[in-house]
Scaffold this motif. Structure first.
Motif, PDB file in Angstrom:
ATOM      1  N   LEU A   1      -4.299  28.304 -77.968  1.00  0.00           N
ATOM      2  CA  LEU A   1      -3.767  28.057 -76.633  1.00  0.00           C
ATOM      3  C   LEU A   1      -4.221  26.660 -76.228  1.00  0.00           C
ATOM      4  CD1 LEU A   1      -4.691  31.448 -74.899  1.00  0.00           C
ATOM      5  CD2 LEU A   1      -2.406  30.744 -75.669  1.00  0.00           C
ATOM      6  N   GLY A   2      -3.281  25.746 -76.002  1.00  0.00           N
ATOM      7  CA  GLY A   2      -3.646  24.365 -75.673  1.00  0.00           C
ATOM      8  C   GLY A   2      -3.052  23.928 -74.351  1.00  0.00           C
ATOM      9  N   ALA A   3      -3.904  23.535 -73.415  1.00  0.00           N
ATOM     10  CA  ALA A   3      -3.451  23.089 -72.091  1.00  0.00           C
ATOM     11  C   ALA A   3      -4.185  21.810 -71.721  1.00  0.00           C
ATOM     12  CB  ALA A   3      -3.716  24.172 -71.042  1.00  0.00           C
ATOM     13  N   HIS A   4      -3.677  21.119 -70.692  1.00  0.00           N
ATOM     14  CA  HIS A   4      -4.387  19.922 -70.242  1.00  0.00           C
ATOM     15  C   HIS A   4      -4.989  20.154 -68.858  1.00  0.00           C
ATOM     16  CE1 HIS A   4      -1.291  18.215 -67.418  1.00  0.00           C
ATOM     17  NE2 HIS A   4      -0.435  18.795 -68.238  1.00  0.00           N
ATOM     18  N   ILE A   5      -6.121  19.493 -68.610  1.00  0.00           N
ATOM     19  CA  ILE A   5      -6.867  19.699 -67.369  1.00  0.00           C
ATOM     20  C   ILE A   5      -6.894  18.451 -66.492  1.00  0.00           C
ATOM     21  CG2 ILE A   5      -8.325  21.617 -68.100  1.00  0.00           C
ATOM     22  CD1 ILE A   5     -10.425  19.612 -68.992  1.00  0.00           C
ATOM     23  N   ASP A   6      -6.204  17.399 -66.903  1.00  0.00           N
ATOM     24  CA  ASP A   6      -6.027  16.252 -66.011  1.00  0.00           C
ATOM     25  C   ASP A   6      -4.775  16.467 -65.178  1.00  0.00           C
ATOM     26  OD1 ASP A   6      -4.485  15.926 -68.427  1.00  0.00           O
ATOM     27  OD2 ASP A   6      -4.037  13.876 -67.796  1.00  0.00           O
ATOM     28  N   SER A   7      -4.767  15.926 -63.979  1.00  0.00           N
ATOM     29  CA  SER A   7      -3.620  16.047 -63.074  1.00  0.00           C
ATOM     30  C   SER A   7      -3.362  14.696 -62.422  1.00  0.00           C
ATOM     31  CB  SER A   7      -3.901  17.094 -61.994  1.00  0.00           C
ATOM     32  OG  SER A   7      -3.998  18.391 -62.550  1.00  0.00           O
ATOM     33  N   PRO A   8      -2.133  14.455 -61.984  1.00  0.00           N
ATOM     34  CA  PRO A   8      -1.850  13.213 -61.259  1.00  0.00           C
ATOM     35  C   PRO A   8      -2.789  13.047 -60.068  1.00  0.00           C
ATOM     36  CG  PRO A   8       0.183  14.337 -61.811  1.00  0.00           C
ATOM     37  CD  PRO A   8      -0.920  15.287 -62.153  1.00  0.00           C
ATOM     38  N   ARG A   9      -3.219  11.819 -59.838  1.00  0.00           N
ATOM     39  CA  ARG A   9      -4.221  11.561 -58.794  1.00  0.00           C
ATOM     40  C   ARG A   9      -4.244  10.067 -58.521  1.00  0.00           C
ATOM     41  NH1 ARG A   9      -7.307  12.283 -63.735  1.00  0.00           N
ATOM     42  NH2 ARG A   9      -8.330  10.301 -64.248  1.00  0.00           N
ATOM     43  N   ILE A  10      -5.264   9.639 -57.767  1.00  0.00           N
ATOM     44  CA  ILE A  10      -5.496   8.214 -57.522  1.00  0.00           C
ATOM     45  C   ILE A  10      -6.928   7.899 -57.926  1.00  0.00           C
ATOM     46  CG2 ILE A  10      -5.548   6.395 -55.779  1.00  0.00           C
ATOM     47  CD1 ILE A  10      -3.459   7.995 -54.224  1.00  0.00           C
TER      48      ILE A  10
ATOM     49  N   GLN B   1      -2.144  22.211 -59.970  1.00  0.00           N
ATOM     50  CA  GLN B   1      -1.689  23.361 -60.760  1.00  0.00           C
ATOM     51  C   GLN B   1      -0.959  22.943 -62.031  1.00  0.00           C
ATOM     52  OE1 GLN B   1      -0.955  27.178 -58.660  1.00  0.00           O
ATOM     53  NE2 GLN B   1      -0.257  25.852 -56.993  1.00  0.00           N
ATOM     54  N   ASP B   2      -0.462  21.725 -62.086  1.00  0.00           N
ATOM     55  CA  ASP B   2      -0.026  21.113 -63.336  1.00  0.00           C
ATOM     56  C   ASP B   2      -1.196  20.298 -63.873  1.00  0.00           C
ATOM     57  OD1 ASP B   2       1.150  19.806 -65.464  1.00  0.00           O
ATOM     58  OD2 ASP B   2       2.475  18.568 -64.250  1.00  0.00           O
ATOM     59  N   ASP B   3      -1.933  20.797 -64.866  1.00  0.00           N
ATOM     60  CA  ASP B   3      -1.586  21.957 -65.660  1.00  0.00           C
ATOM     61  C   ASP B   3      -2.704  23.009 -65.622  1.00  0.00           C
ATOM     62  OD1 ASP B   3      -0.133  23.481 -67.639  1.00  0.00           O
ATOM     63  OD2 ASP B   3      -1.368  22.596 -69.194  1.00  0.00           O
ATOM     64  N   ARG B   4      -3.452  23.001 -64.536  1.00  0.00           N
ATOM     65  CA  ARG B   4      -4.596  23.915 -64.502  1.00  0.00           C
ATOM     66  C   ARG B   4      -4.176  25.368 -64.359  1.00  0.00           C
ATOM     67  NH1 ARG B   4      -7.129  19.326 -60.917  1.00  0.00           N
ATOM     68  NH2 ARG B   4      -7.686  17.934 -62.630  1.00  0.00           N
ATOM     69  N   VAL B   5      -2.940  25.612 -63.907  1.00  0.00           N
ATOM     70  CA  VAL B   5      -2.475  26.991 -63.879  1.00  0.00           C
ATOM     71  C   VAL B   5      -2.395  27.552 -65.298  1.00  0.00           C
ATOM     72  CG1 VAL B   5       0.002  26.418 -63.909  1.00  0.00           C
ATOM     73  CG2 VAL B   5      -0.763  28.576 -62.930  1.00  0.00           C
ATOM     74  N   CYS B   6      -2.042  26.711 -66.258  1.00  0.00           N
ATOM     75  CA  CYS B   6      -2.005  27.146 -67.655  1.00  0.00           C
ATOM     76  C   CYS B   6      -3.388  27.053 -68.311  1.00  0.00           C
ATOM     77  CB  CYS B   6      -1.000  26.325 -68.442  1.00  0.00           C
ATOM     78  SG  CYS B   6       0.710  26.530 -67.876  1.00  0.00           S
ATOM     79  N   ALA B   7      -4.179  26.066 -67.896  1.00  0.00           N
ATOM     80  CA  ALA B   7      -5.518  25.910 -68.462  1.00  0.00           C
ATOM     81  C   ALA B   7      -6.405  27.102 -68.111  1.00  0.00           C
ATOM     82  CB  ALA B   7      -6.154  24.615 -67.962  1.00  0.00           C
ATOM     83  N   PHE B   8      -6.426  27.483 -66.834  1.00  0.00           N
ATOM     84  CA  PHE B   8      -7.308  28.575 -66.425  1.00  0.00           C
ATOM     85  C   PHE B   8      -6.798  29.927 -66.901  1.00  0.00           C
ATOM     86  CE2 PHE B   8      -8.747  25.560 -62.939  1.00  0.00           C
ATOM     87  CZ  PHE B   8      -9.971  25.313 -63.546  1.00  0.00           C
ATOM     88  N   THR B   9      -5.478  30.144 -66.919  1.00  0.00           N
ATOM     89  CA  THR B   9      -4.969  31.408 -67.452  1.00  0.00           C
ATOM     90  C   THR B   9      -5.237  31.507 -68.954  1.00  0.00           C
ATOM     91  OG1 THR B   9      -2.762  30.383 -67.569  1.00  0.00           O
ATOM     92  CG2 THR B   9      -3.219  31.814 -65.684  1.00  0.00           C
ATOM     93  N   SER B  10      -5.155  30.386 -69.668  1.00  0.00           N
ATOM     94  CA  SER B  10      -5.517  30.377 -71.091  1.00  0.00           C
ATOM     95  C   SER B  10      -6.995  30.694 -71.274  1.00  0.00           C
ATOM     96  CB  SER B  10      -5.196  29.015 -71.708  1.00  0.00           C
ATOM     97  OG  SER B  10      -3.818  28.759 -71.727  1.00  0.00           O
ATOM     98  N   LEU B  11      -7.826  30.100 -70.424  1.00  0.00           N
ATOM     99  CA  LEU B  11      -9.266  30.348 -70.499  1.00  0.00           C
ATOM    100  C   LEU B  11      -9.575  31.810 -70.191  1.00  0.00           C
ATOM    101  CD1 LEU B  11     -12.144  29.227 -70.816  1.00  0.00           C
ATOM    102  CD2 LEU B  11     -12.084  28.630 -68.377  1.00  0.00           C
TER     103      LEU B  11
END
Length: 465
Positions: free
Chosen positions: A96-105, A263-273
């Protein structure tokens, strides 16, 4: 073929589990607003579940056996968790591979300045954002300041009720006639995204009539020095990220959705975890891989293009089967992966951007994207039909609600994930995740039902023989 809203199918026990998963998920969103915070949180959760740091195992020179649980961290921004299966790793893994970075400043390295009595931090945005969405709302500051002696100070300002918050200002509507005529991409330009952080000057030395130059900036530095023992030069070795202030919230009068930043992409990262920590035994080795830098091309030492994952798999092969480059290649080529990334949810307010028959809908379950990319599938991994057939069987047997979609209308845009990078090893890969409204906005929306189905689907996948 039409997927159905799954809320009506749940019994009382399923609703209870759904609510428990979503409360847990919202807590993780609140604690993990940056990639560093996500990794620290994942390590804490993994260790409480019996996972051990691979560096400790390597230092002791011990081997690994079926059932052992280990994790490896890269530069505090990337983590891979493994549960050793009954079969040799060289026969392949379920990843299961997800990313934990999100758009930000992000804050620049020489950021602090004063302009007409206002103190600012100079910034550079990260990832694909609509810049105008980030102005005139409360923002918080997260990150780390590393001193020359190697000591690190964690920074989190703007999340507690007692904390101050920050803001990027916008032009008042009364004077915005020219601004309102600009294209959306130019309404707020990148160099206008500087963070307002102060207005009060440093106290003047008694007996001096002339106001001190940059007195507001100096007052800001006085506060930073008192709180973090920081000098202005320490900005050079700091990583500070600007994100929306506030906690994840239930959305809708029926509390059926989640509204939150990242939530892009931590919704997939945390559900994978969650799924990874839930599944205790399986024939194949299971892996949860959470990576950085996807939003800017998966580059750098902590992005999916790095050799971190491959090197870690090599260590695991050596600890279980003996050192062998060939077995490492076999392990990667024989693996199967869900590239756990979000998809665009159908938005009836912008129906013209979607092709309805190939769209993901809220509460229709886990979303599979056979391909992503743009226009003629450019830059995409395109999953094999045989793999899709196998996944359909697995999901049906586990009672998982799922749907298939594309990312909007052909020729209107597109996007990518880490799938194509992992496919370079020759493994089976498909994008699979949760549908999102407001994707890449400061606040994104997901369905609690889809979050629940994602956890169920990821559990089922990890048990795949």
């Amino acid at each position: 073929m039409e997927a159905k809203n799954v809320w009506a199918t749940y019994n009382e026990n399923q609703i209870q589990e759904l609510n428990e998963i979503n409360e847990r998920y919202k807590t993780c969103l609140n604690q993990g607003k940056t990639e560093r915070e996500c990794v620290a949180l994942a390590v804490d959760m993994a260790e409480r579940a019996g996972y051990r740091n691979i560096e400790t195992i390597l230092a002791k020179g011990t081997s690994l056996k079926a059932g052992d649980k280990v994790y490896a961290v890269c530069m505090s921004k990337m983590i891979a968790l493994f549960r050793i299966g009954e079969k040799p790793i060289s026969e392949g893994m379920n990843i299961l591979g997800a990313h934990i970075d999100s758009p930000r400043i992000d804050v620049k390295q020489n950021p602090l300045y004063e302009n007409e009595g206002l103190a600012y931090l100079d910034t550079h945005y990260y990832g694909g954002i609509k810049k105008y969405q980030w102005v005139a709302q409360p923002l918080s500051l997260h990150g780390v300041i590393v001193k020359k002696d190697g000591s690190a100070v964690k920074v989190t300002v703007g999340e507690e009720e007692s904390d101050p918050v920050f803001v990027i200002t916008d032009l008042l509507i009364h004077l915005a006639q020219e601004q309102m005529e600009k294209k959306a991409s130019k309404v707020i330009e990148g160099e206008k995204l500087d963070l307002l952080i102060g207005n009060r000057p440093i106290e003047q030395v008694e007996g001096l009539d002339k106001a001190e130059k940059d007195a507001v900036k100096k007052h800001v530095m006085e506060i930073l020095k008192e709180k973090y023992e920081m000098e202005e030069e320490d900005f050079y070795s700091a990583e500070l990220e600007i994100v929306p202030a506030g906690k994840a919230r239930d959305c809708g009068i029926d509390r059926s959705m989640v509204l939150s930043y990242g939530q892009d992409d931590r919704v997939c990262a945390f559900t994978s975890l969650f799924a990874m920590l839930d599944v205790e035994q399986a024939k194949r080795t299971g892996c949860c891989l959470l990576v950085d830098k996807e939003e800017i091309g998966s580059v750098g030492a902590t992005g999916m293009h790095s050799k971190f994952f491959e090197n870690t798999v090599a260590e695991l092969v050596a600890l279980t089967e003996g050192e062998s480059e060939l077995k490492v290649r076999r392990a990667l080529a024989r693996s199967k992966m869900l590239s756990s990334d979000v998809s665009a949810a159908y938005d009836p307010m912008f129906a013209e951007a979607f092709e309805k028959r190939s769209s993901a809908f809220f509460a229709n379950g886990l979303t599979f994207n056979k391909f992503t990319g743009s226009r003629g599938k450019s830059g995409s991994n395109d999953a094999n039909a045989e793999y899709l057939g196998e996944l359909r069987r697995v999901m049906d047997e586990a009672g998982v609600a799922y749907q298939f979609s594309e990312l909007g209308r052909v020729d209107i845009g597109g996007g990518g994930t880490i799938a194509y990078i992992m496919a370079n090893y020759g493994m089976e890969v498909i994008d699979s995740g949760v549908a999102v409204l407001n994707m890449h906005a400061p606040y994104e929306v997901t369905s609690k039902a889809d979050i629940y189905e994602a956890v169920k689907g990821y559990r089922a996948f990890l048990k795949l023989d």
